[in-house]
Design a protein around this motif. Structure first.
Motif, PDB file in Angstrom:
ATOM      1  N   VAL A 175       0.856  -1.179   0.000  1.00 27.59           N
ATOM      2  CA  VAL A 175       0.000   0.000   0.000  1.00 27.59           C
ATOM      3  C   VAL A 175       0.893   1.231   0.000  1.00 27.59           C
ATOM      4  O   VAL A 175       1.866   1.296   0.758  1.00 27.59           O
ATOM      5  CB  VAL A 175      -0.931   0.004   1.235  1.00 27.59           C
ATOM      6  CG1 VAL A 175      -1.725   1.292   1.313  1.00 27.59           C
ATOM      7  CG2 VAL A 175      -1.871  -1.202   1.200  1.00 27.59           C
ATOM      8  N   GLU A 176       0.564   2.190  -0.833  1.00 32.87           N
ATOM      9  CA  GLU A 176       1.363   3.418  -0.920  1.00 32.87           C
ATOM     10  C   GLU A 176       0.639   4.565  -0.241  1.00 32.87           C
ATOM     11  O   GLU A 176      -0.529   4.840  -0.542  1.00 32.87           O
ATOM     12  CB  GLU A 176       1.645   3.780  -2.370  1.00 32.87           C
ATOM     13  CG  GLU A 176       2.590   4.976  -2.507  1.00 32.87           C
ATOM     14  CD  GLU A 176       2.971   5.274  -3.943  1.00 32.87           C
ATOM     15  OE1 GLU A 176       4.175   5.408  -4.209  1.00 32.87           O
ATOM     16  OE2 GLU A 176       2.058   5.371  -4.798  1.00 32.87           O
ATOM     17  N   LEU A 177       1.325   5.229   0.679  1.00 37.43           N
ATOM     18  CA  LEU A 177       0.825   6.429   1.326  1.00 37.43           C
ATOM     19  C   LEU A 177       1.492   7.628   0.654  1.00 37.43           C
ATOM     20  O   LEU A 177       2.723   7.679   0.547  1.00 37.43           O
ATOM     21  CB  LEU A 177       1.163   6.429   2.816  1.00 37.43           C
ATOM     22  CG  LEU A 177       0.782   5.186   3.621  1.00 37.43           C
ATOM     23  CD1 LEU A 177       1.151   5.382   5.090  1.00 37.43           C
ATOM     24  CD2 LEU A 177      -0.691   4.850   3.477  1.00 37.43           C
ATOM     25  N   PHE A 178       0.686   8.587   0.206  1.00 40.80           N
ATOM     26  CA  PHE A 178       1.259   9.745  -0.480  1.00 40.80           C
ATOM     27  C   PHE A 178       0.308  10.928  -0.356  1.00 40.80           C
ATOM     28  O   PHE A 178      -0.836  10.796   0.086  1.00 40.80           O
ATOM     29  CB  PHE A 178       1.535   9.433  -1.957  1.00 40.80           C
ATOM     30  CG  PHE A 178       0.316   9.111  -2.773  1.00 40.80           C
ATOM     31  CD1 PHE A 178      -0.314  10.080  -3.545  1.00 40.80           C
ATOM     32  CD2 PHE A 178      -0.201   7.819  -2.798  1.00 40.80           C
ATOM     33  CE1 PHE A 178      -1.427   9.787  -4.315  1.00 40.80           C
ATOM     34  CE2 PHE A 178      -1.324   7.509  -3.569  1.00 40.80           C
ATOM     35  CZ  PHE A 178      -1.946   8.492  -4.324  1.00 40.80           C
ATOM     36  N   THR A 179       0.802  12.080  -0.716  1.00 37.39           N
ATOM     37  CA  THR A 179      -0.018  13.282  -0.737  1.00 37.39           C
ATOM     38  C   THR A 179       0.173  13.985  -2.061  1.00 37.39           C
ATOM     39  O   THR A 179       1.240  13.906  -2.669  1.00 37.39           O
ATOM     40  CB  THR A 179       0.330  14.217   0.435  1.00 37.39           C
ATOM     41  OG1 THR A 179      -0.498  15.383   0.372  1.00 37.39           O
ATOM     42  CG2 THR A 179       1.791  14.619   0.395  1.00 37.39           C
ATOM     43  N   LEU A 180      -0.856  14.664  -2.510  1.00 38.31           N
ATOM     44  CA  LEU A 180      -0.805  15.425  -3.751  1.00 38.31           C
ATOM     45  C   LEU A 180      -0.789  16.926  -3.487  1.00 38.31           C
ATOM     46  O   LEU A 180      -0.928  17.715  -4.412  1.00 38.31           O
ATOM     47  CB  LEU A 180      -1.993  15.057  -4.646  1.00 38.31           C
ATOM     48  CG  LEU A 180      -2.038  13.600  -5.114  1.00 38.31           C
ATOM     49  CD1 LEU A 180      -3.312  13.339  -5.906  1.00 38.31           C
ATOM     50  CD2 LEU A 180      -0.816  13.263  -5.947  1.00 38.31           C
ATOM     51  N   GLY A 181      -0.634  17.302  -2.215  1.00 34.82           N
ATOM     52  CA  GLY A 181      -0.616  18.713  -1.860  1.00 34.82           C
ATOM     53  C   GLY A 181      -1.841  19.117  -1.070  1.00 34.82           C
ATOM     54  O   GLY A 181      -2.693  18.295  -0.725  1.00 34.82           O
TER      55      GLY A 181
END
Length: 266
Positions: A175-181
């Protein structure tokens, strides 16, 4: 051990969504189950709600848990204390929380962690009806539990930075945790599972988006990026409402650009 999905909607490849009642803010709870551990996405409105969520989780899997909080609004993290108590041990042995692949870890964006620290106590008023103990800060599971692992950072003037995505190995499923801003808040966290993206309140279905601490222009830009991610994530789970797709994110961006109505703060 994985059992019947029960109240969960199975999304395929180990992912599930649990849609809460109106008394529980209609918040969506996510679950991704690997062979070694399971990821719970958001923990609800307080100890009563979290206990219901935990019961539903345990009907699907007995694996140790790790939690991701998508942002710093009460209906997404006020249940953390219940999951801290549940997830701290397995067979009497504590996990090494310094690892990035599971254990009693609570993940969030750094900006969300700051907002939790600054605003959690003032948000208790929102749960006075459904979660009186949480509102009063009195009783088991009513403490504010902060994230233990942070994604991203905050630059000058507290502006959230995207940072490097984090991959959690759940055992056979990553699972990938990320943010787009910035968007719905300063610290929106995305959770990407195979074929499914849990967006938190960056995407809302069935109600107008909530703008009280948002960044509308940047939010629209994030939605445009989500609109281009349909091949990787054909299913998107909003913070509230039914599962949607990338076309819905594009339509939501269009609506916001035209100037949609605000709804009550959450």
């Amino acid at each position: 051990m994985q059992q019947d999905a029960g109240p969960w909607e199975a999304l395929g490849r180990g992912s599930f969504v649990l849609r809460s009642s109106a008394a529980r803010a209609l918040v969506n709870i996510g679950l991704v189950v690997g062979s070694e551990r399971a990821l719970v996405i958001d923990t609800g409105c307080g100890p009563r709600h979290a206990a219901e969520i935990l019961t539903a989780v345990r009907a699907v899997t007995t694996l140790p848990l790790v939690v991701a909080n998508t942002h710093a609004h009460w209906d997404h993290f006020f249940g953390n204390a219940v999951f801290r108590a549940e997830g701290a041990t397995r067979d009497g042995a504590k996990y090494n929380s310094s690892k990035h692949d599971g254990g009693p870890d609570f993940w969030a964006h750094a900006a969300a962690a700051r907002a939790m620290a600054e605003t959690a106590e003032s948000q208790r008023v929102f749960v006075d009806g459904p979660e009186p103990e949480m509102a009063a800060g009195d009783g088991v599971g009513t403490e504010i539990v902060a994230p233990t692992h942070l994604l991203g950072s905050e630059g000058s003037a507290g502006v959230a930075q995207t940072g490097t995505p984090v991959v959690l190995d759940l055992g056979g499923i990553s699972v990938e945790l990320f943010t787009l801003g910035r968007g719905h808040t300063d610290g929106d966290l995305m959770v990407g599972a195979p074929g499914v993206l849990f967006t938190g309140d960056v995407v809302e279905e069935g109600a107008e988006p909530s703008f009280e601490d948002s960044h509308p222009a940047e939010w629209i830009a994030v939605l445009r990026r989500l609109a281009g991610m349909g091949a990787q994530y054909p299913v998107m789970i909003p913070g509230h409402g039914r599962p949607v797709d990338a076309a819905f994110a594009a339509a939501m961006a269009d609506t916001m650009e035209r100037g949609g109505p605000h709804r009550h703060p959450r």
